[in-house]
Write a protein that holds these residues in place. Structure first.
Motif, mmCIF file in Angstrom:
data_model
loop_
_atom_site.group_PDB
_atom_site.id
_atom_site.type_symbol
_atom_site.label_atom_id
_atom_site.label_comp_id
_atom_site.label_asym_id
_atom_site.label_seq_id
_atom_site.Cartn_x
_atom_site.Cartn_y
_atom_site.Cartn_z
ATOM 1 N N ALA A 193 -15.461 -31.788 5.531
ATOM 2 C CA ALA A 193 -14.850 -32.275 4.293
ATOM 3 C C ALA A 193 -15.951 -32.789 3.380
ATOM 4 O O ALA A 193 -16.851 -33.495 3.816
ATOM 5 C CB ALA A 193 -13.856 -33.386 4.616
ATOM 6 N N THR A 194 -15.920 -32.411 2.114
ATOM 7 C CA THR A 194 -16.976 -32.822 1.187
ATOM 8 C C THR A 194 -16.475 -33.899 0.253
ATOM 9 O O THR A 194 -17.259 -34.527 -0.444
ATOM 10 C CB THR A 194 -17.421 -31.631 0.322
ATOM 11 N N GLY A 195 -15.164 -34.093 0.228
ATOM 12 C CA GLY A 195 -14.600 -35.034 -0.730
ATOM 13 C C GLY A 195 -14.483 -34.429 -2.119
ATOM 14 O O GLY A 195 -13.998 -35.066 -3.042
ATOM 15 N N ARG A 196 -14.966 -33.186 -2.270
ATOM 16 C CA ARG A 196 -14.883 -32.529 -3.580
ATOM 17 C C ARG A 196 -13.649 -31.637 -3.617
ATOM 18 O O ARG A 196 -13.127 -31.248 -2.584
ATOM 19 C CB ARG A 196 -16.126 -31.668 -3.810
ATOM 20 N N PRO A 197 -13.193 -31.277 -4.832
ATOM 21 C CA PRO A 197 -12.015 -30.408 -4.914
ATOM 22 C C PRO A 197 -12.287 -29.046 -4.282
ATOM 23 O O PRO A 197 -13.436 -28.614 -4.191
ATOM 24 C CB PRO A 197 -11.766 -30.250 -6.418
ATOM 25 N N GLU A 198 -11.217 -28.379 -3.877
ATOM 26 C CA GLU A 198 -11.329 -27.044 -3.298
ATOM 27 C C GLU A 198 -11.792 -26.091 -4.407
ATOM 28 O O GLU A 198 -11.301 -26.126 -5.528
ATOM 29 C CB GLU A 198 -9.950 -26.637 -2.764
ATOM 30 N N LEU A 199 -12.755 -25.246 -4.037
ATOM 31 C CA LEU A 199 -13.416 -24.403 -5.044
ATOM 32 C C LEU A 199 -12.451 -23.553 -5.873
ATOM 33 O O LEU A 199 -12.524 -23.536 -7.101
ATOM 34 C CB LEU A 199 -14.439 -23.521 -4.326
#
Ligand code: FAD
Ligand code: AMP
Lengths: 322, 259
Positions: A193-199
């Protein structure tokens, strides 16, 4: 009104954005019926109702668990035979495409993939596709069998229905066993998990290419992405150089994105890369070569070095946001 | 173990593509080639043969007469024989029809493992492999980055939307491979010479006992209603950084409500 079967994916009852987009399109074609894997809890049913779903078909997972695309294709085929839908809508992407392809053969009908728009017409739904790296638009329709249509994420803005409804929930047992000779997933490592939105779902994507020069250079792309609350993407050159994980690759053999803003740093804009991002609303490019092809499609281009422009931009944005 | 590799003859990526009057891709006006993404499938087959896991490699394509060039290129890379399904009635065939034709040909080829590319570089649908597998009632594993065969089963490593997976399927099976599966070799001079002597069989629709009303534009389950160039993007602004680029870029983003 006639049924539109929509394959809905959710995370613990939270409907994926791409599925909400399908429901938004489905309402233009008929009565959306959601097909979900496993039990549909009250919260999920209610959320589906807010998006106009009148019926929820909850597929009872076979015991032991079987290969998910095979189960979904079987269930959709069974429901299509029963409900004679005007269309079956599925999200584009490797697993959705696999389900759609199996389903189309079972229904002996036509398939349209990666639609960017679907509209109702007297002769059946008409789908628009963006082909040849986004250079052409093709309008087509299925004229034999149930139309199976996969839809590119971010093609439409998801909107709730004007009037919420209370859907009927029906548990669906597979009438036919899943074939014995299906693939078996023996090991699975979820992406960190990156904490960023899904690409593919992000409204803003910041992408880096070979021009960022190194893994440290790529970190500038990530910092800008975090400043903007964006997803991080990359060219194949950047992923091949292992500056970032492969799943961030955008393009013909990577993901297709269509965000509100696509910001490319150190990416030349090869045709295979453009194939995956040309549908973006606004394109911004930073490249030190004024002749880089990416400038041909950029709404705003900066001829400059990413190592000076990106840090300055990060500071500038931070300052303006105070 | 016998392998069949599905390959497609496609227009060069750099050619300027256009639609013909019948709204099908104009394939006559442009240079063609073996799809770059199918070269990876050819490469995996040859590696399996080199490792002793495969005894025979057949290539299969459905396409116009010129598509034989794709078969020759693959044979020059390695492998044993090729089948070309060619018939005037095939022009305009859609995915459903193509899958029916390829499946009929594969029933005659009788392979234990079918290897495909992840997508054709022209149609880019990524559906043919699975549609063929469904018709043949075979397990299909798409998007393999690593491919192994042992003890009558196929093991694949691949990336999905949200995970890295190891997937096993019993043979006979179908697999599609990505451009990460391993660089495809260039044909050697010896390979090119040897390819000239390898057999290329031609099959018509009649040979495959496929009714002509199931293929071609007339038999297609889909129809193209209109094609048009995408609206051109409005010419953008390009500035050269003179120390003020970040501020001007931020102004642009703010003006477009993107900040
Ligand atoms: C079958 C096939 C499939 C492919 N699929 C994909 C795909 O899905 N996605 C994809 O991206 N590619 C794909 N490719 C590869 C594609 O053709 C290009 O090679 C790739 O996109 C190039 O990546 P890039 O733009 O990062 O690198 P390059 O083309 O090398 O461009 C780097 C750019 O950075 C600029 N630059 C250098 N230094 C700086 C600096 N300091 N500041 C600013 N700019 C700088 C340069 O001017 C240049 O324009 C595929 C190729 C093939 C054959
Ligand atoms: N006409 C064809 N002949 C042989 N193989 C094909 C043909 N079309 C597609 N394929 C195979 O199916 C894969 C996916 O194609 P597509 O579904 O068109 O993206 C290709 O990489 C090929 O391996």
């Amino acid at each position: 009104m006639s049924t539109v079967l929509v394959l809905v994916h959710h995370d613990d009852g939270v409907i994926r954005k791409s599925s909400l987009e399908l429901l938004t399109l489905a309402r233009r074609l008929g009565d959306p019926a959601a097909v979900v894997h496993g039990d549909a809890g009250d919260a999920l049913a209610e959320a589906l109702g807010r998006h106009g779903v009148t019926t929820v078909y909850a597929i009872a997972p076979p015991d032991p668990e079987s290969y998910r695309p095979a189960v979904e294709a079987l269930a959709l085929a069974q429901l299509a035979a029963r409900t004679a839908p005007v269309a079956v809508l599925i999200t584009s992407g490797p697993s959705g495409t696999e389900v759609a392809a199996r389903l189309a053969v079972r229904l002996d009908g036509g398939i349209i993939t990666d639609a960017v728009q679907v509209r109702a017409e007297a002769g059946g739904p008409v789908a628009t596709q963006s082909v040849f790296a986004g250079a052409w638009l093709v309008e087509g329709r299925v004229r034999r069998g149930t139309p199976v249509i996969t839809v590119r994420p971010n093609a439409v803005t998801p909107e709730p229905a004007a009037e919420p409804v209370t859907p009927q929930v029906e548990r669906v047992e597979l009438a036919e066993p899943v074939p014995a000779a299906v693939p078996r997933v023996v090991a699975r490592r979820a992406k960190a998990a990156t904490g960023r939105p899904e690409l593919t779902e992000a409204t803003v994507v910041v992408a880096g290419g070979r021009g960022v020069g190194s893994a440290e250079g790529f970190a500038l792309i990530e910092r800008l992405a975090d400043e903007l609350g964006a997803a991080v993407g990359a060219s194949r050159a950047a992923t091949d150089l292992t500056w970032c994980p492969h799943e961030l690759q955008i393009g013909q053999t990577g993901k297709t994105v269509a965000p509100q803003l696509y910001l490319a740093g150190g990416i030349s804009g090869a045709i295979q890369h453009r194939a995956g991002m040309q549908g973006s609303r606004t394109i911004v490019a930073i490249n030190k070569d004024p002749k880089a092809p990416i400038f041909q499609i950029a709404d705003f281009g900066v001829v400059g070095d990413v190592h000076t422009v990106l840090p300055a931009l990060i500071d500038e944005i931070a300052k303006r946001r105070g | 173990m016998k392998i069949a590799v599905l390959i497609k003859y496609v227009p060069e990526a750099t050619a300027s593509w256009r639609f013909a009057d019948d709204r099908a891709l104009d394939r006559d006006g442009v240079e063609g080639r073996l799809s770059e993404l199918d070269e990876y499938a050819v490469e995996q087959a040859i590696r399996l043969a080199e490792a002793g896991a495969a005894t025979e490699i057949s290539y299969l394509t459905m396409g116009p007469p010129r598509a034989v060039d794709a078969l020759r290129k693959a044979l020059a890379m390695g492998g044993d024989r090729a089948v070309h399904v060619v018939d005037d009635a095939l022009h305009g065939t859609d995915a459903a029809g193509t899958a029916a034709v390829l499946a009929a040909a594969l029933r005659r080829i009788e392979a234990d493992l079918i290897i495909c590319g992840m997508a054709s570089t022209d149609a880019e649908m990524s559906v043919l492999p699975v549609m063929v597998a469904e018709r043949l009632q075979l397990p299909a594993v798409v998007n393999a980055a690593v491919l192994k065969v042992a003890d009558g089963s196929l093991t694949v490593e691949r990336d999905t939307e949200d995970a890295t997976e190891e997937v096993v399927a019993p043979l006979p099976a179908l697999v599609s491979v990505t451009d990460r599966s391993g660089e495809a070799r260039y044909p050697s001079f010896k390979g090119i010479v040897a390819a000239k002597r390898k057999p290329v069989t031609t099959w018509s629709l009649a040979d495959l006992e496929i009714p002509a009303d199931r293929v071609g534009a007339g038999g297609a389950a889909t129809e193209v209603l209109a094609v048009r160039p995408s609206p051109p993007r409005e010419a953008g602004t390009v500035i050269t950084d003179e120390g003020d680029a970040a501020a001007r870029l931020a102004d642009f983003l703010a003006a477009n409500k993107l900040l």
